[in-house]
Design an enzyme around this catalytic site. Sequence first.
Site, PDB file in Angstrom:
ATOM      1  N   HIS A   1       0.795  -1.260   0.063  1.00  0.00           N
ATOM      2  CA  HIS A   1       0.070  -0.003   0.010  1.00  0.00           C
ATOM      3  C   HIS A   1       0.859   1.307   0.067  1.00  0.00           C
ATOM      4  CE1 HIS A   1      -3.422   2.299   0.607  1.00  0.00           C
ATOM      5  NE2 HIS A   1      -3.867   2.029   1.956  1.00  0.00           N
TER       6      HIS A   1
ATOM      7  N   HIS B   1      -1.895  -2.389  -9.844  1.00  0.00           N
ATOM      8  CA  HIS B   1      -2.864  -1.771  -8.966  1.00  0.00           C
ATOM      9  C   HIS B   1      -3.931  -2.614  -9.047  1.00  0.00           C
ATOM     10  CE1 HIS B   1      -5.540   1.351  -7.266  1.00  0.00           C
ATOM     11  NE2 HIS B   1      -4.578   1.753  -6.751  1.00  0.00           N
TER      12      HIS B   1
ATOM     13  N   ASP C   1       2.512   5.562  -6.408  1.00  0.00           N
ATOM     14  CA  ASP C   1       3.888   5.615  -5.899  1.00  0.00           C
ATOM     15  C   ASP C   1       5.072   5.829  -6.534  1.00  0.00           C
ATOM     16  OD1 ASP C   1       2.832   5.579  -3.137  1.00  0.00           O
ATOM     17  OD2 ASP C   1       2.418   3.271  -3.782  1.00  0.00           O
TER      18      ASP C   1
HETATM   19  C1  LIG Z   1      -0.694  -3.166  -5.992  1.00  0.00           C
HETATM   20  C2  LIG Z   1      -0.867  -4.673  -6.167  1.00  0.00           C
HETATM   21  C3  LIG Z   1      -0.855  -5.383  -4.362  1.00  0.00           C
HETATM   22  C4  LIG Z   1      -2.208  -5.183  -6.609  1.00  0.00           C
HETATM   23  O1  LIG Z   1      -2.234  -6.274  -6.723  1.00  0.00           O
HETATM   24  P1  LIG Z   1      -3.394  -7.246  -7.353  1.00  0.00           P
HETATM   25  O2  LIG Z   1      -4.215  -6.512  -8.431  1.00  0.00           O
HETATM   26  O3  LIG Z   1      -4.104  -7.964  -6.582  1.00  0.00           O
HETATM   27  O4  LIG Z   1      -2.634  -8.102  -8.425  1.00  0.00           O
HETATM   28  P2  LIG Z   1      -1.595  -9.544  -7.827  1.00  0.00           P
HETATM   29  O5  LIG Z   1      -0.768  -8.932  -6.666  1.00  0.00           O
HETATM   30  O6  LIG Z   1      -2.463 -10.629  -7.405  1.00  0.00           O
HETATM   31  O7  LIG Z   1      -0.846  -9.524  -8.945  1.00  0.00           O
HETATM   32  C5  LIG Z   1      -1.197 -10.151  -9.991  1.00  0.00           C
HETATM   33  C6  LIG Z   1      -0.076 -10.559 -11.135  1.00  0.00           C
HETATM   34  O8  LIG Z   1       0.506  -9.333 -11.276  1.00  0.00           O
HETATM   35  C7  LIG Z   1       1.821  -9.430 -10.861  1.00  0.00           C
HETATM   36  N1  LIG Z   1       2.389  -8.295 -10.270  1.00  0.00           N
HETATM   37  C8  LIG Z   1       1.400  -7.296  -9.821  1.00  0.00           C
HETATM   38  N2  LIG Z   1       2.002  -6.371  -9.579  1.00  0.00           N
HETATM   39  C9  LIG Z   1       3.414  -6.543  -9.705  1.00  0.00           C
HETATM   40  C10 LIG Z   1       4.418  -5.683  -9.540  1.00  0.00           C
HETATM   41  N3  LIG Z   1       4.418  -4.531  -8.976  1.00  0.00           N
HETATM   42  N4  LIG Z   1       5.631  -6.243  -9.971  1.00  0.00           N
HETATM   43  C11 LIG Z   1       5.578  -7.380 -10.327  1.00  0.00           C
HETATM   44  N5  LIG Z   1       4.741  -8.166 -10.799  1.00  0.00           N
HETATM   45  C12 LIG Z   1       3.566  -7.694 -10.320  1.00  0.00           C
HETATM   46  C13 LIG Z   1       1.684 -10.452  -9.825  1.00  0.00           C
HETATM   47  O9  LIG Z   1       3.189 -11.047  -9.362  1.00  0.00           O
HETATM   48  C14 LIG Z   1       0.848 -11.627 -10.147  1.00  0.00           C
HETATM   49  O10 LIG Z   1       1.658 -12.363 -11.206  1.00  0.00           O
HETATM   50  P3  LIG Z   1       1.295 -13.644 -11.552  1.00  0.00           P
HETATM   51  O11 LIG Z   1      -0.330 -13.854 -11.751  1.00  0.00           O
HETATM   52  O12 LIG Z   1       2.083 -14.310 -12.239  1.00  0.00           O
HETATM   53  O13 LIG Z   1       1.160 -14.587  -9.999  1.00  0.00           O
HETATM   54  C15 LIG Z   1       0.545  -5.109  -6.714  1.00  0.00           C
HETATM   55  O14 LIG Z   1       0.217  -4.698  -8.100  1.00  0.00           O
HETATM   56  C16 LIG Z   1       1.670  -5.065  -5.977  1.00  0.00           C
HETATM   57  O15 LIG Z   1       1.990  -5.507  -5.168  1.00  0.00           O
HETATM   58  N6  LIG Z   1       2.427  -3.918  -6.537  1.00  0.00           N
HETATM   59  C17 LIG Z   1       3.337  -3.427  -6.020  1.00  0.00           C
HETATM   60  C18 LIG Z   1       3.331  -2.581  -4.673  1.00  0.00           C
HETATM   61  C19 LIG Z   1       2.630  -1.176  -4.903  1.00  0.00           C
HETATM   62  O16 LIG Z   1       3.429  -0.651  -5.970  1.00  0.00           O
HETATM   63  N7  LIG Z   1       1.831  -0.976  -4.065  1.00  0.00           N
HETATM   64  C20 LIG Z   1       1.106   0.494  -4.395  1.00  0.00           C
HETATM   65  C21 LIG Z   1      -0.221   0.200  -4.961  1.00  0.00           C
HETATM   66  S1  LIG Z   1      -0.978   1.819  -5.123  1.00  0.00           S
END
Ligand SMILES: CC(C)(COP(=O)(O)OP(=O)(O)OC[C@H]1O[C@@H](n2cnc3c(N)ncnc32)[C@H](O)[C@@H]1OP(=O)(O)O)[C@@H](O)C(=O)NCCC(=O)NCCS
Length: 390
Positions: A227, A266, A317
């Site tokens: 987050h 996201h 971010d």
């Molecule tokens: C924000 C976040 C938690 C959203 O997650 P989500 O939509 O639930 O998606 P998931 O975490 O389930 O990821 C889906 C797929 O994309 C990949 N993915 C998502 N964000 C990624 C990232 N920042 N870097 C690398 N891979 C990523 C995951 O590894 C997953 O791959 P898989 O299907 O092969 O396992 C996720 O994108 C993330 O962890 N981002 C990095 C942290 C960040 O920048 N957070 C700030 C958000 S505003």
Amino acid sequence: MTTTATTQPQVAAGLRGVVVGDTRISYVDGERGQLMYRGIDIHDLARYATFEEVAYLLWFSALPSREHLQTFHADLARRRSLPDPILAILGEVPATATPMDVLRTAVSAIALFDPQAKETTPQSNLEKAQRLTAVLPTILAAFYRLSHDHDPVPPRSDLASAANFLYMLSGQEPDPQAARLLDVALVLHADHGMNASTFASIVTAATLADMYAAVTSAIATLKGPLHGGANEGVITNLLHIGSIDAVDAWVAEKLARHEKIMGFGHAVYKTHDPRAVELKRIAREAGERAGTTKWLEMTERMEQAVWEQRKLYANVDLYSACVYYTLGIPPEYFTPVFAMSRVTGWCAHLIEQYANNKLIRPAEHYVGPRDVRYVPLAERTNDIPIVETD
Ligand SMILES: CC(C)(COP(=O)(O)OP(=O)(O)OC[C@H]1O[C@@H](n2cnc3c(N)ncnc32)[C@H](O)[C@@H]1OP(=O)(O)O)[C@@H](O)C(=O)NCCC(=O)NCCS
């Protein structure tokens, strides 16, 4: 003999797509990449509005008149000082403490000095919203200075929130351009639908715990790297990579190891995050002002590499890290700066929640064994593992 639960209710992992209630505060369209506060497009707010106008808009559902905005500024400014015992606590905290933990602790402690802390009437909630928004920057700047063996700089009532924070941090009044850059970043972070920290805050408030308790929950939740903590992760990565030439290989290695890259992806946006678009614009301005666009160029390179290799969009971010770093804000204060702004959104949601409250109590799907025989302690020579039958 044990039996295992057989019913299969639908589980929404991460509560994705679950609607917790009606709101009039912010609108997020993940398909179109739109964000609106009270119906007003974030691009317009980022270009023309100040953080104080946005706080007023979120809490009162109105764009303030010039006169009301002036009164609102004054209301915030006179609430900026910290009670002496809070300053004393900040002075006792180890200098190595994480500022987000200090912020969470200080907000929780401030409640102890508010005789109306437990009240949740609309008027009292508005006062708490103002107080919390006013004191968060003071807590952070005071801790920063105390942990670097400097006296805290008292807040100035003639400065707006962003300028006053930079002033309290460094002891120098910032130039108007630096103040406006931070101000725009605050506008962009103020609210974002039912994000994790806002949800944590309304879960707390829905038990009729007070606003300090709810905002303490929210700060604790914002801290995580999935987050708000991602912005600090972004700059840590950029500093580690060191130069633009090393970006592509670093991205490839991270992705090959299936590691998340901070600042990308996201839960809601399936296209450009509109806040990232605005932050990229102001990151350029911040870089040019500071005389170096190195961090911006590295960030742009990373955005391109992540797109080419994984088709992920930048989130809020990514470029905020670049803006804060170029403004001279220490990396461990990036997430707290996010909190300084998001507190306005938390409070808006809390006001909405208290006005139409219902205890939040979701269900879960139990998948463990049932009817397991209790073995009395006297009969146990070893641990008795609970074994699933199928
Ligand atoms: C924000 C976040 C938690 C959203 O997650 P989500 O939509 O639930 O998606 P998931 O975490 O389930 O990821 C889906 C797929 O994309 C990949 N993915 C998502 N964000 C990624 C990232 N920042 N870097 C690398 N891979 C990523 C995951 O590894 C997953 O791959 P898989 O299907 O092969 O396992 C996720 O994108 C993330 O962890 N981002 C990095 C942290 C960040 O920048 N957070 C700030 C958000 S505003």
